[in-house]
Write a protein that holds these residues in place. Sequence first.
Motif, PDB file in Angstrom:
ATOM      1  N   ARG A 134       0.814  -1.222   0.000  1.00  0.00           N
ATOM      2  CA  ARG A 134       0.000   0.000   0.000  1.00  0.00           C
ATOM      3  C   ARG A 134       0.847   1.272   0.000  1.00  0.00           C
ATOM      4  NH1 ARG A 134      -0.386   2.475   4.785  1.00  0.00           N
ATOM      5  NH2 ARG A 134      -2.268   3.568   4.072  1.00  0.00           N
ATOM      6  N   ASP A 135       2.066   1.198   0.520  1.00  0.00           N
ATOM      7  CA  ASP A 135       2.927   2.376   0.598  1.00  0.00           C
ATOM      8  C   ASP A 135       4.253   2.053  -0.084  1.00  0.00           C
ATOM      9  OD1 ASP A 135       4.593   4.500   1.310  1.00  0.00           O
ATOM     10  OD2 ASP A 135       3.677   4.724   3.291  1.00  0.00           O
ATOM     11  N   PRO A 136       4.570   2.710  -1.202  1.00  0.00           N
ATOM     12  CA  PRO A 136       5.817   2.401  -1.919  1.00  0.00           C
ATOM     13  C   PRO A 136       7.075   2.727  -1.125  1.00  0.00           C
ATOM     14  CG  PRO A 136       4.792   4.375  -2.822  1.00  0.00           C
ATOM     15  CD  PRO A 136       3.810   3.790  -1.863  1.00  0.00           C
ATOM     16  N   ARG A 137       6.956   3.478  -0.056  1.00  0.00           N
ATOM     17  CA  ARG A 137       8.132   3.845   0.746  1.00  0.00           C
ATOM     18  C   ARG A 137       8.577   2.694   1.648  1.00  0.00           C
ATOM     19  NH1 ARG A 137       5.648   8.978   3.636  1.00  0.00           N
ATOM     20  NH2 ARG A 137       4.064   7.340   3.952  1.00  0.00           N
ATOM     21  N   GLY A 138       7.691   1.734   1.876  1.00  0.00           N
ATOM     22  CA  GLY A 138       8.038   0.629   2.758  1.00  0.00           C
ATOM     23  C   GLY A 138       6.794  -0.009   3.340  1.00  0.00           C
ATOM     24  N   TRP A 139       6.994  -1.155   3.977  1.00  0.00           N
ATOM     25  CA  TRP A 139       5.891  -1.924   4.559  1.00  0.00           C
ATOM     26  C   TRP A 139       5.265  -1.109   5.692  1.00  0.00           C
ATOM     27  CZ3 TRP A 139       6.675  -6.852   7.995  1.00  0.00           C
ATOM     28  CH2 TRP A 139       5.423  -7.442   8.252  1.00  0.00           C
ATOM     29  N   THR A 140       4.010  -0.692   5.478  1.00  0.00           N
ATOM     30  CA  THR A 140       3.341   0.191   6.433  1.00  0.00           C
ATOM     31  C   THR A 140       1.897  -0.233   6.631  1.00  0.00           C
ATOM     32  OG1 THR A 140       4.733   2.058   5.752  1.00  0.00           O
ATOM     33  CG2 THR A 140       2.717   2.577   6.962  1.00  0.00           C
ATOM     34  N   ILE A 141       1.512  -0.378   7.870  1.00  0.00           N
ATOM     35  CA  ILE A 141       0.117  -0.644   8.246  1.00  0.00           C
ATOM     36  C   ILE A 141      -0.517   0.663   8.697  1.00  0.00           C
ATOM     37  CG2 ILE A 141      -1.362  -1.772   9.952  1.00  0.00           C
ATOM     38  CD1 ILE A 141       0.593  -4.109   9.948  1.00  0.00           C
ATOM     39  N   SER A 142      -1.720   0.944   8.204  1.00  0.00           N
ATOM     40  CA  SER A 142      -2.430   2.151   8.612  1.00  0.00           C
ATOM     41  C   SER A 142      -3.622   1.784   9.491  1.00  0.00           C
ATOM     42  CB  SER A 142      -2.928   2.941   7.403  1.00  0.00           C
ATOM     43  OG  SER A 142      -3.744   4.024   7.814  1.00  0.00           O
ATOM     44  N   ILE A 143      -3.676   2.395  10.664  1.00  0.00           N
ATOM     45  CA  ILE A 143      -4.842   2.267  11.538  1.00  0.00           C
ATOM     46  C   ILE A 143      -5.684   3.509  11.279  1.00  0.00           C
ATOM     47  CG2 ILE A 143      -5.651   1.987  13.902  1.00  0.00           C
ATOM     48  CD1 ILE A 143      -2.912   0.811  14.575  1.00  0.00           C
ATOM     49  N   ALA A 144      -6.665   3.363  10.400  1.00  0.00           N
ATOM     50  CA  ALA A 144      -7.406   4.514   9.888  1.00  0.00           C
ATOM     51  C   ALA A 144      -8.566   4.883  10.810  1.00  0.00           C
ATOM     52  CB  ALA A 144      -7.935   4.216   8.487  1.00  0.00           C
ATOM     53  N   HIS A 145      -8.776   6.187  10.938  1.00  0.00           N
ATOM     54  CA  HIS A 145      -9.874   6.727  11.722  1.00  0.00           C
ATOM     55  C   HIS A 145     -10.676   7.695  10.859  1.00  0.00           C
ATOM     56  CE1 HIS A 145      -7.335   5.166  14.931  1.00  0.00           C
ATOM     57  NE2 HIS A 145      -8.275   5.416  15.815  1.00  0.00           N
ATOM     58  N   ALA A 146     -11.896   7.986  11.302  1.00  0.00           N
ATOM     59  CA  ALA A 146     -12.734   8.986  10.650  1.00  0.00           C
ATOM     60  C   ALA A 146     -13.224   9.977  11.687  1.00  0.00           C
ATOM     61  CB  ALA A 146     -13.914   8.327   9.945  1.00  0.00           C
ATOM     62  N   VAL A 147     -13.336  11.220  11.271  1.00  0.00           N
ATOM     63  CA  VAL A 147     -13.855  12.299  12.108  1.00  0.00           C
ATOM     64  C   VAL A 147     -14.906  13.034  11.291  1.00  0.00           C
ATOM     65  CG1 VAL A 147     -13.309  14.537  13.130  1.00  0.00           C
ATOM     66  CG2 VAL A 147     -11.793  12.597  13.523  1.00  0.00           C
ATOM     67  N   VAL A 148     -16.042  13.333  11.905  1.00  0.00           N
ATOM     68  CA  VAL A 148     -17.118  14.062  11.234  1.00  0.00           C
ATOM     69  C   VAL A 148     -17.398  15.324  12.032  1.00  0.00           C
ATOM     70  CG1 VAL A 148     -19.459  13.934  10.316  1.00  0.00           C
ATOM     71  CG2 VAL A 148     -18.074  11.853  10.480  1.00  0.00           C
ATOM     72  N   LEU A 149     -17.259  16.485  11.384  1.00  0.00           N
ATOM     73  CA  LEU A 149     -17.405  17.764  12.076  1.00  0.00           C
ATOM     74  C   LEU A 149     -18.220  18.738  11.221  1.00  0.00           C
ATOM     75  CD1 LEU A 149     -13.759  18.318  13.382  1.00  0.00           C
ATOM     76  CD2 LEU A 149     -15.766  17.794  14.781  1.00  0.00           C
ATOM     77  N   PRO A 150     -18.941  19.667  11.869  1.00  0.00           N
ATOM     78  CA  PRO A 150     -19.603  20.733  11.106  1.00  0.00           C
ATOM     79  C   PRO A 150     -18.572  21.579  10.358  1.00  0.00           C
ATOM     80  CG  PRO A 150     -20.413  20.665  13.375  1.00  0.00           C
ATOM     81  CD  PRO A 150     -19.209  19.772  13.311  1.00  0.00           C
ATOM     82  N   ALA A 151     -18.979  22.102   9.224  1.00  0.00           N
ATOM     83  CA  ALA A 151     -18.057  22.904   8.410  1.00  0.00           C
ATOM     84  C   ALA A 151     -17.524  24.103   9.186  1.00  0.00           C
ATOM     85  CB  ALA A 151     -18.761  23.355   7.133  1.00  0.00           C
ATOM     86  N   ASP A 152     -18.350  24.694  10.064  1.00  0.00           N
ATOM     87  CA  ASP A 152     -17.906  25.853  10.838  1.00  0.00           C
ATOM     88  C   ASP A 152     -16.710  25.517  11.727  1.00  0.00           C
ATOM     89  OD1 ASP A 152     -19.927  27.290   9.697  1.00  0.00           O
ATOM     90  OD2 ASP A 152     -21.234  27.282  11.458  1.00  0.00           O
TER      91      ASP A 152
END
Length: 236
Positions: A89-107
């Motif tokens: 997934r990452d051409p720079r090297g073997w990397t695992i991503s622990i992905a998160h999501a954040v939902v916020l008002p535009a303001d």
Amino acid sequence: MNARPSPQLSDYPRPNVAVDIAVLTVVDGTLCVVVQRGGDSEGAALPGRFVRERRTVDETVREVLELKLGLSPDHVRPHLLAVFSDPDRDPRGWTISIAHAVVLPADDLSDVVGELAPLTPEGRLASGERLLYDHDKIISAATDKLRERYEDQPDPDNLLHQPYTLSELRELHEAILGRRLMRDSFNRRVQPLLAAEIDPEGKPATRVGGGRPARLYSKDAPPTATFGWKLPSAEE
């Protein structure tokens, strides 16, 4: 005969571990995500950070929010999304991503570090640009989870400031779900989960828009209350 020595942890290869965050919001009826660009013009990516030695994932999430995005981590509620572990997934090297999501008002994102990139109903950048690594997949997963919540409850991430009209609530859900909804059916679903606002004179509170005054509502249901089934599209 000598026994083979037991392997040590240091004998095993170790991947890099990163935290990447998809920050989602709705701007002028369009679902958007925050992307950032490096100084070397190599392309756009989600904000992220490698987990430093002796740091936890939660601490790294806070560091991304504060150091990379300029947000106050004490006022943000991240959702753990998924682990992305394709070795390539990452051409720079073997990397695992622990992905998160954040939902916020535009303001709340007026001073965020990055740009608000509009998304298609399929969860891809509307510009057609591809993000670095597998960040397009992370965004797609984040928008899928977001739509699951908005298919089930009225504005569960509090993107609208209360009180709001039923039309404002429906338009928010349409922006997130990527489809038009039947107005009357939507109103019947959401009204049992809302409380009508009352003005100081004891009359229904309203807001005047382009037409006649519209009644104002706030949430009035436990967090477990749901619509019960999928919201009907306008074309159904």
